[in-house]
Design an enzyme around this catalytic site. Structure first.
Site, short mmCIF file in Angstrom:
data_model
loop_
_atom_site.label_atom_id
_atom_site.label_comp_id
_atom_site.label_asym_id
_atom_site.label_seq_id
_atom_site.Cartn_x
_atom_site.Cartn_y
_atom_site.Cartn_z
N HIS A 57 46.80 47.42 48.31
CA HIS A 57 48.13 47.06 47.83
C HIS A 57 49.08 48.13 48.37
O HIS A 57 48.68 49.29 48.53
CB HIS A 57 48.22 47.15 46.30
CG HIS A 57 47.36 46.18 45.57
ND1 HIS A 57 46.08 46.47 45.21
CD2 HIS A 57 47.62 44.94 45.11
CE1 HIS A 57 45.57 45.44 44.56
NE2 HIS A 57 46.48 44.50 44.48
N ASP A 60 48.74 51.22 46.32
CA ASP A 60 47.47 51.96 46.34
C ASP A 60 47.62 53.13 47.31
O ASP A 60 46.93 54.14 47.21
CB ASP A 60 46.31 51.10 46.87
CG ASP A 60 46.01 49.91 45.98
OD1 ASP A 60 46.40 49.94 44.80
OD2 ASP A 60 45.38 48.95 46.48
N MET A 91 43.48 43.46 55.72
CA MET A 91 44.34 42.73 54.76
C MET A 91 45.19 43.71 53.96
O MET A 91 44.74 44.81 53.65
CB MET A 91 43.41 41.94 53.83
CG MET A 91 44.05 41.22 52.68
SD MET A 91 44.26 42.21 51.17
CE MET A 91 42.90 41.63 50.16
N GLU A 184 45.89 33.65 46.15
CA GLU A 184 44.73 33.87 45.28
C GLU A 184 45.02 33.39 43.86
O GLU A 184 45.94 33.87 43.21
CB GLU A 184 44.39 35.36 45.27
CG GLU A 184 43.22 35.69 44.36
CD GLU A 184 42.84 37.17 44.41
OE1 GLU A 184 43.25 37.86 45.37
OE2 GLU A 184 42.15 37.63 43.49
N LYS A 186 44.08 32.56 39.76
CA LYS A 186 43.35 33.11 38.62
C LYS A 186 43.86 32.38 37.37
O LYS A 186 45.06 32.14 37.26
CB LYS A 186 43.62 34.61 38.51
CG LYS A 186 42.76 35.33 37.48
CD LYS A 186 43.02 36.83 37.50
CE LYS A 186 42.11 37.55 36.52
NZ LYS A 186 42.38 38.99 36.44
N GLU A 220 38.45 33.70 44.66
CA GLU A 220 37.65 34.81 44.12
C GLU A 220 36.59 34.25 43.17
O GLU A 220 36.89 33.45 42.28
CB GLU A 220 38.55 35.80 43.37
CG GLU A 220 37.72 36.86 42.67
CD GLU A 220 38.50 38.04 42.12
OE1 GLU A 220 39.41 38.54 42.83
OE2 GLU A 220 38.19 38.48 41.00
N HIS A 223 37.34 34.60 39.45
CA HIS A 223 38.46 33.81 38.93
C HIS A 223 38.06 32.35 38.74
O HIS A 223 38.46 31.72 37.75
CB HIS A 223 39.65 33.93 39.87
CG HIS A 223 40.18 35.34 39.97
ND1 HIS A 223 41.21 35.70 40.79
CD2 HIS A 223 39.79 36.48 39.34
CE1 HIS A 223 41.45 37.00 40.66
NE2 HIS A 223 40.58 37.49 39.79
N ASP A 248 37.34 36.70 48.12
CA ASP A 248 37.07 37.84 47.24
C ASP A 248 35.73 37.62 46.55
O ASP A 248 35.56 36.73 45.71
CB ASP A 248 38.18 37.97 46.18
CG ASP A 248 39.39 38.74 46.72
OD1 ASP A 248 39.36 39.14 47.90
OD2 ASP A 248 40.34 38.95 45.95
N ASP A 258 38.08 39.34 32.38
CA ASP A 258 38.01 39.62 33.82
C ASP A 258 37.06 40.79 34.08
O ASP A 258 37.40 41.94 33.82
CB ASP A 258 39.44 39.97 34.27
CG ASP A 258 39.55 40.24 35.74
OD1 ASP A 258 38.62 39.90 36.48
OD2 ASP A 258 40.60 40.78 36.15
N ASP A 260 35.00 41.49 37.11
CA ASP A 260 34.94 42.08 38.47
C ASP A 260 33.64 42.87 38.71
O ASP A 260 33.66 44.02 39.15
CB ASP A 260 36.15 43.01 38.71
CG ASP A 260 37.45 42.23 38.89
OD1 ASP A 260 37.39 41.04 39.25
OD2 ASP A 260 38.52 42.81 38.65
N ASP A 290 35.94 42.34 45.92
CA ASP A 290 37.01 42.71 44.99
C ASP A 290 36.39 42.95 43.62
O ASP A 290 36.43 42.09 42.74
CB ASP A 290 38.06 41.59 44.92
CG ASP A 290 39.25 42.01 44.08
OD1 ASP A 290 39.33 43.20 43.72
OD2 ASP A 290 40.11 41.17 43.79
C1 GLT Z 1 43.56 42.87 41.14
C2 GLT Z 1 43.06 41.47 40.94
C3 GLT Z 1 42.43 40.95 42.16
C4 GLT Z 1 43.38 40.76 43.30
C5 GLT Z 1 43.94 42.02 43.78
C6 GLT Z 1 45.00 41.72 44.81
S1 GLT Z 1 44.47 43.07 42.55
O1 GLT Z 1 42.50 43.76 41.15
O2 GLT Z 1 42.14 41.44 39.85
O3 GLT Z 1 41.73 39.78 41.94
O4 GLT Z 1 42.67 40.23 44.37
O5 GLT Z 1 46.27 41.80 44.31
MN MN Z 2 40.83 39.28 43.85
MN MN Z 3 39.62 39.64 39.84
#
Ligand code: GLT
Ligand code: MN
Ligand code: MN
Length: 389
Positions: A57, A60, A91, A184, A186, A220, A223, A248, A258, A260, A290
């Protein structure tokens, strides 16, 4: 000397975000548990574990209040660090969710000044990415959503989103940045409901843009799983539409917050079908993880996490090769794919094909009585995954 077949190599195109391995383990209930690493330190870590790329980002890397001179120095230093550690920057994306100005969204916010600030910030992120060689711009609308739908009509939100994406496409064209935009989806978190909740929603939105050819999706795993959906199906639809611009990879228990998690950590079978699909169709883009390490981990654990993501991908790729080459499975798949009685093809519509189909007599009972050995097929799959086949 034996070589490790699951060692990551540049041609695998494994990438991580600065925010992933750099995640200090803060959550809504607890403070950070790991020291914050500088972008240069993260590049060193990614080089050490064998990644190919690093994504970021804008913030970041460059603090939100940096002056243009600071920005230039930071971006230049980071570019050099990437070179030193053998990393590319495929990216970039824009943080449109951390700053309080974006508490009601960025591109869809009610206040026109907030919307304009969001677009300005995305232009800045595109400038940074272009300097680092990035060709993919991910857009995750972290705050584009609602707690109460009294705030605005949801169709107005879609129109605002379209205006912003159209503007940014033109910015990329006029600066010859050559970006491909990857949207993306979510379903929720951090807002109660996010607009464009699924990859499918974005696939419906893209054809309404001024430059649909520049815009695709960034599905993702977590998501789609949060929404209880099948990631491989979402990816397949994107692929089939020529819109799989980025991906992702991570994991997530269905129905939870969430998470991850490390790729394949929660649903290895779903991860297997996904890897098999990507490899079979020849997806050539980055495989971006991600995700972040458990909050129990320190620096070594972060490396274990990153190595684990890549290793699991390569193990599942190897399993996919075995699955495809397995004679019993191939025979079964061929058998399951075979027609069981003569029938007219559907094909192109014409009066003649329609008449042939109207007049055909099917043995419906026989179709219903046909046994399909999907139990055996799935058990063979499980046995490959569990390592006994
Ligand atoms: C954040 C989010 C991710 C996105 C990122 C890109 S930021 O961590 O949960 O899924 O891909 O903005
Ligand atoms: Mn993501
Ligand atoms: Mn995520």
């Amino acid at each position: 000397m034996t070589t490790d077949p699951f060692e990551p190599r540049p041609e695998h195109k494994f990438s991580f975000g600065l925010w992933t391995v750099g995640n200090p383990g803060r959550d809504p209930f607890g403070d950070p548990v790991r020291p914050r690493l500088s972008p240069g330190e993260i590049a060193a870590l990614l080089g050490e574990v064998g990644a190919w790329g690093v994504n970021l980002h804008d913030n970041d890397l460059v603090p939100i209040d940096a002056t243009p001179a600071e920005r230039d120095r930071i971006v230049r230093d980071f570019g050099q660090a990437c070179e030193r550690h053998g990393l590319v920057v495929p990216m970039v994306t824009t943080n449109l969710f951390t700053d309080p100005a974006f508490k009601d969204g960025a591109f869809t916010a009610n206040d026109p000044a907030v919307r304009a600030l969001g677009v300005q910030k995305a232009m800045g992120a595109m400038d940074i990415g272009a300097q680092l060689g990035a060709k993919i711009l991910v857009m995750w609308g972290g705050r584009e959503g609602t707690e109460t739908d009294g705030c605005r009509r949801p169709d107005v939100a879609i129109q605002r989103l379209r205006e912003a994406v159209n503007f940014l496409c033109e910015y990329s064209i006029s600066n010859k940045y050559d970006y491909r935009f990857a949207l993306e989806a979510k379903p929720n978190e951090p807002r109660s409901d996010l607009y464009m909740a699924t990859t499918g929603a974005y696939l419906g939105f893209i054809p309404t843009l001024d430059h649909p050819e520049l815009v695709g999706v960034n599905p993702e795993v977590a998501h789609e799983h949060m929404a209880g959906l099948n990631m491989t199906h979402a990816v397949a639809q994107a692929w089939e539409a020529g819109k799989l611009f980025h991906i992702d990879l991570n994991d997530q228990v269905i129905g939870r917050y969430d998470q991850d998690f490390r790729f394949g950590a929660a649903n290895p079978k779903a991860a297997f079908w996904l890897v098999k699909f990507l490899e079979e169709v020849g997806y050539a883009g980055p495989r971006h993880f991600d995700a972040h390490a458990y909050r129990t981990e320190g620096l070594e654990g972060v490396k274990d996490f990153a190595r684990g993501c890549m290793r699991t991908y390569l193990i599942l790729k190897d399993k996919a090769v075995r699955w495809i080459a397995d004679p019993e499975i191939s025979e079964l798949v061929a058998e399951l794919d075979r027609g069981s009685q003569p029938s007219p093809p559907i094909g192109q519509y014409s009066d003649a094909t329609a008449r042939a189909l109207r007049e055909h007599r099917f043995d419906r009972q026989a179709l219903g009585a046909r046994e399909l050995a999907y139990e055996r097929l799935d058990q063979l799959t499980i046995e490959i995954l569990l390592g006994v086949r």
